[in-house]
Design a protein around this motif. Structure first.
Motif, PDB file in Angstrom:
ATOM      1  N   CYS A   1       0.818  -1.209   0.000  1.00 45.86           N
ATOM      2  CA  CYS A   1       0.000   0.000   0.000  1.00 45.86           C
ATOM      3  C   CYS A   1       0.861   1.273   0.000  1.00 45.86           C
ATOM      4  O   CYS A   1       0.530   2.237  -0.671  1.00 45.86           O
ATOM      5  CB  CYS A   1      -0.918   0.009   1.216  1.00 45.86           C
ATOM      6  SG  CYS A   1      -2.167  -1.296   1.169  1.00 45.86           S
TER       7      CYS A   1
ATOM      8  N   HIS B   1      -2.369  -4.305  -7.655  1.00 46.57           N
ATOM      9  CA  HIS B   1      -2.657  -4.076  -6.241  1.00 46.57           C
ATOM     10  C   HIS B   1      -4.072  -3.522  -6.065  1.00 46.57           C
ATOM     11  O   HIS B   1      -4.804  -3.938  -5.176  1.00 46.57           O
ATOM     12  CB  HIS B   1      -1.623  -3.106  -5.664  1.00 46.57           C
ATOM     13  CG  HIS B   1      -1.813  -2.841  -4.202  1.00 46.57           C
ATOM     14  ND1 HIS B   1      -1.188  -3.579  -3.223  1.00 46.57           N
ATOM     15  CD2 HIS B   1      -2.574  -1.931  -3.549  1.00 46.57           C
ATOM     16  CE1 HIS B   1      -1.563  -3.127  -2.041  1.00 46.57           C
ATOM     17  NE2 HIS B   1      -2.400  -2.121  -2.197  1.00 46.57           N
TER      18      HIS B   1
ATOM     19  N   CYS C   1      -7.021  -4.542  -3.408  1.00 43.87           N
ATOM     20  CA  CYS C   1      -6.983  -3.753  -2.176  1.00 43.87           C
ATOM     21  C   CYS C   1      -8.052  -2.661  -2.214  1.00 43.87           C
ATOM     22  O   CYS C   1      -7.949  -1.714  -2.983  1.00 43.87           O
ATOM     23  CB  CYS C   1      -5.598  -3.138  -1.989  1.00 43.87           C
ATOM     24  SG  CYS C   1      -5.453  -2.204  -0.471  1.00 43.87           S
TER      25      CYS C   1
ATOM     26  N   CYS D   1      -6.905   1.103  -1.194  1.00 46.14           N
ATOM     27  CA  CYS D   1      -6.208   1.874  -2.226  1.00 46.14           C
ATOM     28  C   CYS D   1      -7.156   2.269  -3.354  1.00 46.14           C
ATOM     29  O   CYS D   1      -7.030   3.323  -3.942  1.00 46.14           O
ATOM     30  CB  CYS D   1      -5.020   1.076  -2.769  1.00 46.14           C
ATOM     31  SG  CYS D   1      -3.657   0.960  -1.594  1.00 46.14           S
TER      32      CYS D   1
HETATM   33 ZN   LIG Z   1      -3.411  -1.185  -0.785  1.00 44.74          ZN
END
Ligand SMILES: [Zn+2]
Length: 68
Positions: A17, A47, A51, A54
């Protein structure tokens, strides 16, 4: 010893992150300009697919860019 080896490989090919966060401005600008961040910043794209934190941060940045 299969598991530690696997984790080491994961660390090489994925970013966290913190790193995504540093590149997120650039990623958002690419989306805003209609460029293709998925091929220019593939690790960030990868990512973001997994996630949610994010992704929400990216959406917030995109809203800011659109409001300018
Ligand atoms: Zn992340």
């Amino acid at each position: 010893m299969a598991l530690p080896r696997m984790l080491a490989d994961t660390a090489e090919t994925e970013i966290g992150c913190d790193e995504v966060y540093e590149l997120l401005d650039r990623y958002a600008e690419m989306v805003d300009r209609g460029e293709d961040p998925a091929s220019l910043l593939p690790l960030v794209h990868q990512h973001l697919e997994r996630c949610r934190d994010c992704r929400e941060e990216l959406e917030a940045l995109l809203r800011i860019l659109k409001d300018r």
